[in-house]
Design an enzyme around this catalytic site. Sequence first.
Site, short mmCIF file in Angstrom:
data_model
loop_
_atom_site.label_atom_id
_atom_site.label_comp_id
_atom_site.label_asym_id
_atom_site.label_seq_id
_atom_site.Cartn_x
_atom_site.Cartn_y
_atom_site.Cartn_z
N GLY A 10 30.92 51.86 -40.02
CA GLY A 10 30.60 52.83 -39.02
C GLY A 10 31.19 54.28 -39.28
N GLN A 11 30.63 55.25 -38.75
CA GLN A 11 30.96 56.59 -39.08
C GLN A 11 32.26 56.84 -38.78
OE1 GLN A 11 27.31 59.46 -38.16
NE2 GLN A 11 27.41 58.18 -36.59
N ASP A 37 33.71 38.80 -36.54
CA ASP A 37 32.07 38.88 -35.92
C ASP A 37 32.37 38.94 -34.50
OD1 ASP A 37 29.56 38.76 -35.06
OD2 ASP A 37 29.04 37.13 -36.52
N ALA A 61 30.59 47.76 -32.86
CA ALA A 61 29.69 47.39 -31.79
C ALA A 61 28.36 47.42 -32.05
CB ALA A 61 29.70 48.91 -30.89
N THR A 63 24.73 48.88 -31.86
CA THR A 63 24.52 50.25 -31.51
C THR A 63 22.98 50.74 -31.46
OG1 THR A 63 24.86 50.95 -33.88
CG2 THR A 63 26.60 51.17 -32.30
N THR A 102 31.39 55.35 -24.80
CA THR A 102 30.09 56.23 -25.02
C THR A 102 29.60 56.88 -23.81
OG1 THR A 102 27.56 56.32 -25.70
CG2 THR A 102 28.70 54.20 -24.53
N TYR A 126 21.80 49.09 -23.83
CA TYR A 126 23.03 49.55 -24.35
C TYR A 126 24.13 50.29 -23.46
CZ TYR A 126 25.89 52.41 -27.45
OH TYR A 126 26.95 53.18 -28.15
N TRP A 151 27.27 61.71 -29.06
CA TRP A 151 26.50 62.33 -30.03
C TRP A 151 27.23 62.55 -31.50
CZ3 TRP A 151 23.40 67.28 -28.08
CH2 TRP A 151 22.42 66.88 -27.01
#
Length: 301
Positions: A10-11, A37, A61, A63, A102, A126, A151
Site C-alpha cells: 500500500g501507498q 492474511d 485493507a 480497497t 476513510t 466498501y 484521497w
Amino acid sequence: MRIVVTGRTGQVVSALGQRASLAPDVTVVALGRPELDLADEAGIAAALAASAPEVIVSAAAYTAVDQAESEPELAERVNGAGAGAVAAAAKALGVPVIHLSTDYVFDGAKPAPYVESDAVGPVSAYGRSKLSGERAVASANPDHAILRTAWVYAPEGKNFVRTMLRLAATRPELSVVADQHGCPSYAPDIADAVIAVARRLLAEPDNRALRGTFHLGGTGSTDWASFAEAIFAESARRGGPSASVRRIGTADYPTPARRPANSRLDCGKLGRAYGIAMPHWSDALARCMDQLEQDGALSAS
C-alpha cells in the site's frame, strides 16, 4: 520504536518504510500475505506476535471500492472482522493499534467539512466494511487511534495523480468529475503523522485524549477536476504530460459504488491532541511531482 504494519504494497505502508529509513530510532516491519492474511482471522494473532511489535499499524485493507459492491462479504471479512482481529491481537500483546480508515464512512451530504462526532452513514459496501472495521477496532482494544483519511496519493502505486499523468500522455482532453470535493492527502505526510502518533501513544499510555478517532487529511480542499488541473500544471512545468480538463458531474461518470460528494475532513481534533497539522494539499502535490521528476516518471509521450 518498532512498528509492525499490516500490508506490504500500500501507498502508506511504502511511505512508512521510507520515512523510517530516515529515523534511526524507528523500525518498520511490513507483514502481508501469506504470513498475514486479514481474511484468515486465525493466523493474525500468531503472525503479529512473532513480529514483536511495540506499535501495530492496521493499514492493510480491501480497497477495490467498486468491486466491493459485488463482493460485500469479502470486503466485510477483511475490513471489518480482519481489522478487529488485528486490534484484538494488539490488546493481547499489550501494545497500541493505529487503524487507518476513510472518509467513505460518511454519506457526503454535509455541506461543511466532517468532524469526528458527525453521524456516519456509508453509501457503499466498501464504506460499510470500513465502518465495521472502526467499530471492531474500538471494541477490541481501548488503546487505539483510528485515523480517517481521504484521497490518498503517492509517487508510486495506484492513485489519481498517476492515473491522470498516464492518461494525459496519450489524450489531449480528459473528462473529470467536478462535483465531488475532498482533501488530497499525500502518503509520505500521512506516514509522518502516523509515526508521530505512535510516539505519543507509547510515551503517554494513560492519556485518553490521544485515544479515539481522528481525521487526518491534507490541509485545504478541492474537487477532482481542479485537482487534475493542478496536476497537469505541475507536470507541464517539469516538461511532463498535460491535458485539458473537461469538467463533468458525477451523473456523467456512473460507477458501481456511490462516492461521497463531500469528503472534506476537519482535522482540528488531531491538531489539538497531537499538534499535527498536515501541509496544504497543493504544496504536497508539488513535492510529489518533484519526486516523480526525480524518478524519471514524468517523460511526456
